[in-house]
Design an enzyme around this catalytic site. Structure first.
Site, mmCIF file in Angstrom:
data_model
loop_
_atom_site.group_PDB
_atom_site.id
_atom_site.type_symbol
_atom_site.label_atom_id
_atom_site.label_comp_id
_atom_site.label_asym_id
_atom_site.label_seq_id
_atom_site.Cartn_x
_atom_site.Cartn_y
_atom_site.Cartn_z
ATOM 1 N N ALA A 45 0.838 -1.204 0.000
ATOM 2 C CA ALA A 45 0.000 0.000 0.000
ATOM 3 C C ALA A 45 0.869 1.249 0.000
ATOM 4 C CB ALA A 45 -0.896 0.008 1.234
ATOM 5 N N GLY A 189 22.845 12.863 -2.053
ATOM 6 C CA GLY A 189 21.689 12.096 -1.567
ATOM 7 C C GLY A 189 21.894 11.527 -0.178
ATOM 8 N N LYS A 207 17.681 6.643 18.075
ATOM 9 C CA LYS A 207 18.380 5.359 17.998
ATOM 10 C C LYS A 207 19.037 4.983 19.332
ATOM 11 C CE LYS A 207 19.092 5.927 13.003
ATOM 12 N NZ LYS A 207 19.984 6.494 11.973
#
Ligand code: HSE
Length: 438
Positions: A45, A189, A207
């Site tokens: 989805a 990136g 984290k």
């Protein structure tokens, strides 16, 4: 009846979702050989099901309706790769209510809403795995929960954000300033268009909150985690660090001792000779200290399509094995039996101790050093080393001090006093120094 095929539903068809599809398609035989069951990617989805991701899927797999995946009675495992809090939390809770096992890479969600998810999963008797949430492809969560579970951990230290580590490495190796290094990370990136979560340390804090909870068997209130990013790091401090034999890293620190835990994220100087100092570029590393094992360093790709998809699929396959062998719930979600998880107090920053790098910007006049060292001495702060380079600036000169171990509250008070002296030209720069690698 024993299932011979398990169906997976994916929520989110972005970079990591595409990576997961690739693993399913390339390693279908391996997945069967290693788990003993067919694990089938049944539904995906996403709001965008038209963009070409370079993978071919059978008719009927893609849907824009997440509910159709979450409530599908044929789906056994829901993989959440949407990220963020909303609607990921609602989707996960609804999937759990519908009896689905969960795999997620969502560190923010697990760090902030983990308890709610764990309680829902425990009621529904389903598994939740999130190995991809920390360290990308590095199997640190499984290592803590499984392989190293006979150890009591005293510390967990991590370089957990590739964007920040890339920027600091560029600044160290090439003398770039922060803005140049960030721009290059964005071009390559390695940094988001809005890099706030990364460079302000929030991603790292999510984290280390998770790793500390897993290591120490305690709940961590994420809002209490001290978080300082790398935006204040300058080429000047990188240069002094290099001269003094240190590297600056955005270090995530979890420590347990004397009935309390410390969980903090801030730029930290570490001696160049330490292995953690050699973790450069976009790589991540986690250093754990266990009472039987001693130290162990896990190193690898902390982000990106392939590494994260590898971790996600490891979790999918682990759950596949648990389902097929009737061992669901075998491993506690946070590595400790739920009724054994405690609420250890989180040590306030004022009570931590550390070595400190202090860079004062002062007038080049007589008695400056005496004034600074007097105030430091009055606060029980002992100087370990000092650099005062010749200055070519007309009106100011840097004085750089490294302290012996001191209490943060004493440092704060001393700097407050020092920064009010009329010989001080700019607020003093402070960077904590980590030597405490037992
Ligand atoms: N932005 C994160 C990083 C991605 O740079 O490490 C993985 O959490």
């Amino acid at each position: 009846m024993q299932k011979t095929q398990l169906n997976v539903g994916l929520l989110g068809f972005g970079t990591i979702g595409t990576g997961v599809v690739k693993v399913f398609q390339k390693n279908a035989d391996l997945i069967r050989q290693r788990t003993g069951v067919e694990i089938h990617l049944a539904r995906i989805a996403d709001l965008d099901i038209t963009t070409d991701r370079g993978v071919t899927l059978p008719e009927g797999v893609l849907t824009t309706d997440a509910d159709a995946v979450i409530t599908d009675p044929n789906i056994d495992i829901v993989v959440e790769l949407i990220g963020g809090y909303k609607p990921a939390l609602q989707f996960i809770l609804k999937a759990i209510e519908n009896g689905k096992h969960i795999v997620t890479a969502n560190k923010a969600l697990m760090a902030v809403h983990g308890q709610e998810i764990i309680e829902a999963a425990s009621r529904a008797k389903v598994d939740v795995m999130f190995d991809a949430a920390v360290g990308g492809g590095i199997p640190v969560i499984s290592a803590i929960k499984e392989n190293l579970c006979a150890n009591r951990f005293s510390t967990v230290l991590g370089i957990l954000n590739g964007t920040c580590n890339f920027i600091l490495t560029k600044m160290t190796n090439e003398g770039s300033d922060f803005a140049q290094a960030l721009a290059e990370a964005q071009q390559l990136g390695y940094a988001e268009a809005d890099p706030t979560f990364d460079i302000e340390g929030v991603d790292t804090a999510h984290k280390i909150a998770l790793l500390s909870a897993l290591c120490f068997g305690t709940r961590i209130d994420f809002d209490q985690v001290y978080t300082e990013g790398i935006t204040g790091i300058t080429a000047v401090d990188i240069d002094f660090a290099t001269q003094m034999g240190y590297k600056i890293k955005l270090l995530a620190i979890g420590k347990q001792g004397n009935g309390a835990v410390e969980v903090r994220v801030h730029p930290t100087m570490i001696p160049k000779s330490y292995q953690l100092a050699e973790v450069d570029g976009v790589f991540n590393a986690v250093r754990l200290s266990g009472d039987f094992l001693g130290p162990v360093l896990l190193y690898g790709s902390g982000a990106g399509m392939a590494a994260t998809a590898s971790a996600v699929m490891g979790d999918v396959m682990a759950i596949g094995r648990s389902i097929s062998s009737g061992a669901v719930g075998r491993t506690p979600i946070m590595g400790y039996c739920q009724d054994q998880v405690v609420d250890l107090p989180l040590r306030p920053m004022s009570e931590i101790t550390s070595h400190y790098y202090l860079r004062f910007t002062t007038l080049d006049t007589t008695g400056v050093l005496a004034q600074i060292s007097t105030i430091l001495g009055q606060h029980d702060i002992s100087i370990q080393s000092m650099i005062q380079p010749e200055s070519h600036a007309a009106d100011s000169v840097p004085i750089v001090l490294m302290t012996h171990e001191a209490k943060e509250a004493d440092i704060t008070e001393a700097l407050h006093e020092i920064d009010q002296l009329n010989i001080i030209q700019q607020p003093t720069c402070l960077i904590r120094v980590e030597h405490d690698l037992d």
